[in-house]
Design a protein around this motif. Structure first.
Motif, PDB file in Angstrom:
ATOM      1  N   GLY A 145       0.615  -0.987   0.157  1.00  0.00           N
ATOM      2  CA  GLY A 145      -0.291  -0.241   0.145  1.00  0.00           C
ATOM      3  C   GLY A 145       0.413   0.902  -0.307  1.00  0.00           C
ATOM      4  O   GLY A 145       0.568   1.947  -0.369  1.00  0.00           O
ATOM      5  N   SER A 146       2.074   1.132   0.403  1.00  0.00           N
ATOM      6  CA  SER A 146       2.733   2.586   0.364  1.00  0.00           C
ATOM      7  C   SER A 146       2.806   2.956  -0.748  1.00  0.00           C
ATOM      8  O   SER A 146       3.479   3.958  -1.312  1.00  0.00           O
ATOM      9  N   VAL A 147       2.970   2.267  -2.322  1.00  0.00           N
ATOM     10  CA  VAL A 147       3.376   2.729  -3.391  1.00  0.00           C
ATOM     11  C   VAL A 147       1.503   3.922  -4.181  1.00  0.00           C
ATOM     12  O   VAL A 147       1.437   4.578  -4.198  1.00  0.00           O
ATOM     13  N   ILE A 148       0.509   3.203  -3.146  1.00  0.00           N
ATOM     14  CA  ILE A 148      -0.624   4.246  -3.106  1.00  0.00           C
ATOM     15  C   ILE A 148      -0.329   5.589  -2.829  1.00  0.00           C
ATOM     16  O   ILE A 148      -0.576   6.434  -3.183  1.00  0.00           O
ATOM     17  N   GLY A 149       0.700   5.610  -1.801  1.00  0.00           N
ATOM     18  CA  GLY A 149       0.337   7.021  -0.989  1.00  0.00           C
ATOM     19  C   GLY A 149       2.068   7.603  -1.863  1.00  0.00           C
ATOM     20  O   GLY A 149       1.515   8.969  -1.731  1.00  0.00           O
ATOM     21  N   LEU A 150       2.920   7.051  -2.583  1.00  0.00           N
ATOM     22  CA  LEU A 150       4.182   7.741  -3.041  1.00  0.00           C
ATOM     23  C   LEU A 150       3.169   8.119  -4.427  1.00  0.00           C
ATOM     24  O   LEU A 150       3.176   9.277  -4.935  1.00  0.00           O
ATOM     25  N   LEU A 173      10.578  11.014  -4.745  1.00  0.00           N
ATOM     26  CA  LEU A 173      11.009   9.322  -4.942  1.00  0.00           C
ATOM     27  C   LEU A 173      12.358   9.387  -4.329  1.00  0.00           C
ATOM     28  O   LEU A 173      12.612   8.046  -3.990  1.00  0.00           O
ATOM     29  N   GLY A 174      13.353  10.094  -4.626  1.00  0.00           N
ATOM     30  CA  GLY A 174      14.777  10.191  -3.595  1.00  0.00           C
ATOM     31  C   GLY A 174      14.496  10.356  -1.834  1.00  0.00           C
ATOM     32  O   GLY A 174      15.726  10.147  -1.727  1.00  0.00           O
ATOM     33  N   ILE A 175      13.385  10.476  -2.103  1.00  0.00           N
ATOM     34  CA  ILE A 175      13.673  10.812  -0.403  1.00  0.00           C
ATOM     35  C   ILE A 175      14.530   9.652   0.005  1.00  0.00           C
ATOM     36  O   ILE A 175      14.701   8.715   1.124  1.00  0.00           O
ATOM     37  N   ARG A 176      14.099   8.051  -0.190  1.00  0.00           N
ATOM     38  CA  ARG A 176      13.667   6.518  -0.046  1.00  0.00           C
ATOM     39  C   ARG A 176      15.624   7.047   0.690  1.00  0.00           C
ATOM     40  O   ARG A 176      15.926   5.571   1.156  1.00  0.00           O
ATOM     41  N   VAL A 177      16.726   7.650   0.029  1.00  0.00           N
ATOM     42  CA  VAL A 177      17.989   7.727  -0.446  1.00  0.00           C
ATOM     43  C   VAL A 177      18.094   8.509   0.765  1.00  0.00           C
ATOM     44  O   VAL A 177      19.278   7.489   1.221  1.00  0.00           O
ATOM     45  N   ARG A 178      17.859   9.111   1.554  1.00  0.00           N
ATOM     46  CA  ARG A 178      18.286   9.545   2.512  1.00  0.00           C
ATOM     47  C   ARG A 178      19.394  10.250   2.351  1.00  0.00           C
ATOM     48  O   ARG A 178      20.030  10.917   3.873  1.00  0.00           O
ATOM     49  N   THR A 179      19.479  10.579   2.078  1.00  0.00           N
ATOM     50  CA  THR A 179      20.965  11.855   1.111  1.00  0.00           C
ATOM     51  C   THR A 179      20.283  12.962   0.340  1.00  0.00           C
ATOM     52  O   THR A 179      19.580  12.861  -0.327  1.00  0.00           O
ATOM     53  N   MET A 180      20.546  14.145   0.536  1.00  0.00           N
ATOM     54  CA  MET A 180      20.768  15.481  -0.172  1.00  0.00           C
ATOM     55  C   MET A 180      21.267  14.778  -1.113  1.00  0.00           C
ATOM     56  O   MET A 180      20.221  15.224  -2.077  1.00  0.00           O
ATOM     57  N   PRO A 181      22.474  14.517  -2.268  1.00  0.00           N
ATOM     58  CA  PRO A 181      22.399  14.964  -3.585  1.00  0.00           C
ATOM     59  C   PRO A 181      21.379  12.996  -3.743  1.00  0.00           C
ATOM     60  O   PRO A 181      21.479  13.697  -5.290  1.00  0.00           O
ATOM     61  N   GLY A 182      21.114  12.487  -3.384  1.00  0.00           N
ATOM     62  CA  GLY A 182      19.890  11.573  -3.647  1.00  0.00           C
ATOM     63  C   GLY A 182      18.961  12.037  -4.021  1.00  0.00           C
ATOM     64  O   GLY A 182      18.267  11.645  -5.356  1.00  0.00           O
ATOM     65  N   VAL A 183      18.794  13.553  -2.803  1.00  0.00           N
ATOM     66  CA  VAL A 183      17.315  13.643  -3.593  1.00  0.00           C
ATOM     67  C   VAL A 183      17.498  14.459  -4.448  1.00  0.00           C
ATOM     68  O   VAL A 183      16.335  14.788  -5.602  1.00  0.00           O
ATOM     69  N   VAL A 184      18.522  15.121  -4.255  1.00  0.00           N
ATOM     70  CA  VAL A 184      18.345  16.625  -5.328  1.00  0.00           C
ATOM     71  C   VAL A 184      18.844  15.635  -7.189  1.00  0.00           C
ATOM     72  O   VAL A 184      17.998  16.029  -7.867  1.00  0.00           O
ATOM     73  N   GLY A 185      20.109  14.947  -6.630  1.00  0.00           N
ATOM     74  CA  GLY A 185      19.586  13.860  -8.344  1.00  0.00           C
ATOM     75  C   GLY A 185      18.220  13.248  -8.443  1.00  0.00           C
ATOM     76  O   GLY A 185      18.482  13.353  -9.530  1.00  0.00           O
ATOM     77  N   CYS A 186      17.921  12.313  -7.779  1.00  0.00           N
ATOM     78  CA  CYS A 186      16.176  11.852  -7.756  1.00  0.00           C
ATOM     79  C   CYS A 186      15.313  13.597  -8.731  1.00  0.00           C
ATOM     80  O   CYS A 186      14.519  12.492 -10.206  1.00  0.00           O
ATOM     81  N   GLY A 187      16.035  13.904  -8.330  1.00  0.00           N
ATOM     82  CA  GLY A 187      14.353  15.711  -8.247  1.00  0.00           C
ATOM     83  C   GLY A 187      14.713  15.425 -10.535  1.00  0.00           C
ATOM     84  O   GLY A 187      13.684  15.832 -10.529  1.00  0.00           O
ATOM     85  N   TYR A 188      15.658  15.385 -10.528  1.00  0.00           N
ATOM     86  CA  TYR A 188      16.288  15.773 -11.852  1.00  0.00           C
ATOM     87  C   TYR A 188      16.465  14.685 -12.789  1.00  0.00           C
ATOM     88  O   TYR A 188      16.481  15.174 -14.478  1.00  0.00           O
ATOM     89  N   THR A 189      15.958  13.823 -12.468  1.00  0.00           N
ATOM     90  CA  THR A 189      17.056  12.259 -13.765  1.00  0.00           C
ATOM     91  C   THR A 189      15.752  11.300 -12.607  1.00  0.00           C
ATOM     92  O   THR A 189      15.293  10.760 -13.781  1.00  0.00           O
ATOM     93  N   GLY A 190      14.586  11.899 -12.306  1.00  0.00           N
ATOM     94  CA  GLY A 190      14.122  10.641 -11.484  1.00  0.00           C
ATOM     95  C   GLY A 190      14.603   9.324 -11.113  1.00  0.00           C
ATOM     96  O   GLY A 190      14.187   7.927 -11.345  1.00  0.00           O
ATOM     97  N   GLY A 191      15.430   9.232 -10.720  1.00  0.00           N
ATOM     98  CA  GLY A 191      16.609   7.640 -10.779  1.00  0.00           C
ATOM     99  C   GLY A 191      17.098   7.065 -11.936  1.00  0.00           C
ATOM    100  O   GLY A 191      17.361   6.306 -11.529  1.00  0.00           O
ATOM    101  N   ALA A 192      17.107   7.682 -12.808  1.00  0.00           N
ATOM    102  CA  ALA A 192      16.954   6.943 -14.753  1.00  0.00           C
ATOM    103  C   ALA A 192      19.017   6.755 -14.142  1.00  0.00           C
ATOM    104  O   ALA A 192      19.061   5.916 -14.944  1.00  0.00           O
ATOM    105  N   LEU A 193      19.229   7.302 -13.911  1.00  0.00           N
ATOM    106  CA  LEU A 193      20.922   7.801 -14.124  1.00  0.00           C
ATOM    107  C   LEU A 193      21.929   6.550 -13.102  1.00  0.00           C
ATOM    108  O   LEU A 193      22.519   6.412 -13.728  1.00  0.00           O
ATOM    109  N   GLY A 194      21.230   6.912 -11.815  1.00  0.00           N
ATOM    110  CA  GLY A 194      21.134   5.580 -11.215  1.00  0.00           C
ATOM    111  C   GLY A 194      20.933   4.277 -11.310  1.00  0.00           C
ATOM    112  O   GLY A 194      21.946   3.716 -10.590  1.00  0.00           O
ATOM    113  N   ARG A 195      19.511   3.755 -11.916  1.00  0.00           N
ATOM    114  CA  ARG A 195      19.249   2.807 -12.241  1.00  0.00           C
ATOM    115  C   ARG A 195      20.590   2.438 -13.384  1.00  0.00           C
ATOM    116  O   ARG A 195      21.209   1.376 -13.348  1.00  0.00           O
TER     117      ARG A 195
END
Length: 184
Positions: A56-61, A99-121
């Motif tokens: 159910g966490s996917v629904i909230g996200l 989406l980047g909040i789950r990484v729990r670091t500011m670079p992760g939040v900013v990186g997911c904000g601009y790439t949606g996590g695509a670069l990390g994958r």
């Protein structure tokens, strides 16, 4: 000579709150669909409502991402007074940062904000890696051979230890009153 006419588009303000509510509803609907699909693909038996309790966490996200995207897109358009391609980019950056909040670091939040996590994958191999191959690798490193198990327990002791069979027969005889000594 004909007169030239220039058309200028007039900006119309958008109601950011109503758009955010619509985005939240659309996002929660998409999240519920994705949650139901994840729930369907699990191997363990599940009930009808487990798409809410288990995944159910996917629904909230989905609700948070959809609502924040629509709100920040409309709010930036209202603040800037222009309806152009920058507004969806701002909304997407905020939604990606959620989406980047789950990484729990500011670079992760900013990186997911601009790439949606695509670069990390893409660079870490996540999402491409086969889950079955990963599990087989874990089993290969942790599995013990049967011969190795016998060496550890000692010959003839079995898994339950020496004398287990005799103790079991005595308990069954005591409980049921039947002589199990003849049974082999």
């Amino acid at each position: 000579m004909e007169p030239t006419t220039t058309t200028t588009s007039v900006f119309h303000r958008q109601d950011a709150i109503s758009l955010a509510v619509k985005g939240t509803l659309y996002g929660s609907g998409a999240g519920a669909f994705i949650s139901a699909m994840q729930n369907t693909l699990t191997k363990s038996p599940v009930g009808a409502a487990s798409f809410i309790t288990r995944t159910g966490s996917v629904i909230g996200l989905g609700a948070a991402v959809g609502g924040s995207y629509m709100f920040f897109r409309a709010a930036s358009a209202n603040l800037r007074g222009v309806d152009d391609s920058v507004n969806p980019a701002i909304g997407g950056a905020v939604a990606g940062a959620l989406l980047g909040i789950r990484v729990r670091t500011m670079p992760g939040v900013v990186g997911c904000g601009y790439t949606g996590g695509a670069l990390g994958r893409r660079f870490s191999g996540g999402g491409v890696r086969d889950e079955v191959a990963r599990k087989e690798g874990v089993r290969a490193h942790t599995r013990r051979d049967v011969g190795e198990t016998i060496e550890v327990l000692g010959e003839g002791r079995g898994i339950y230890g020496a004398g287990w069979e005799e103790r079991r027969r005595a308990r069954l005889t005591e409980k049921y009153g039947v002589n199990f000594d003849e049974v082999k």
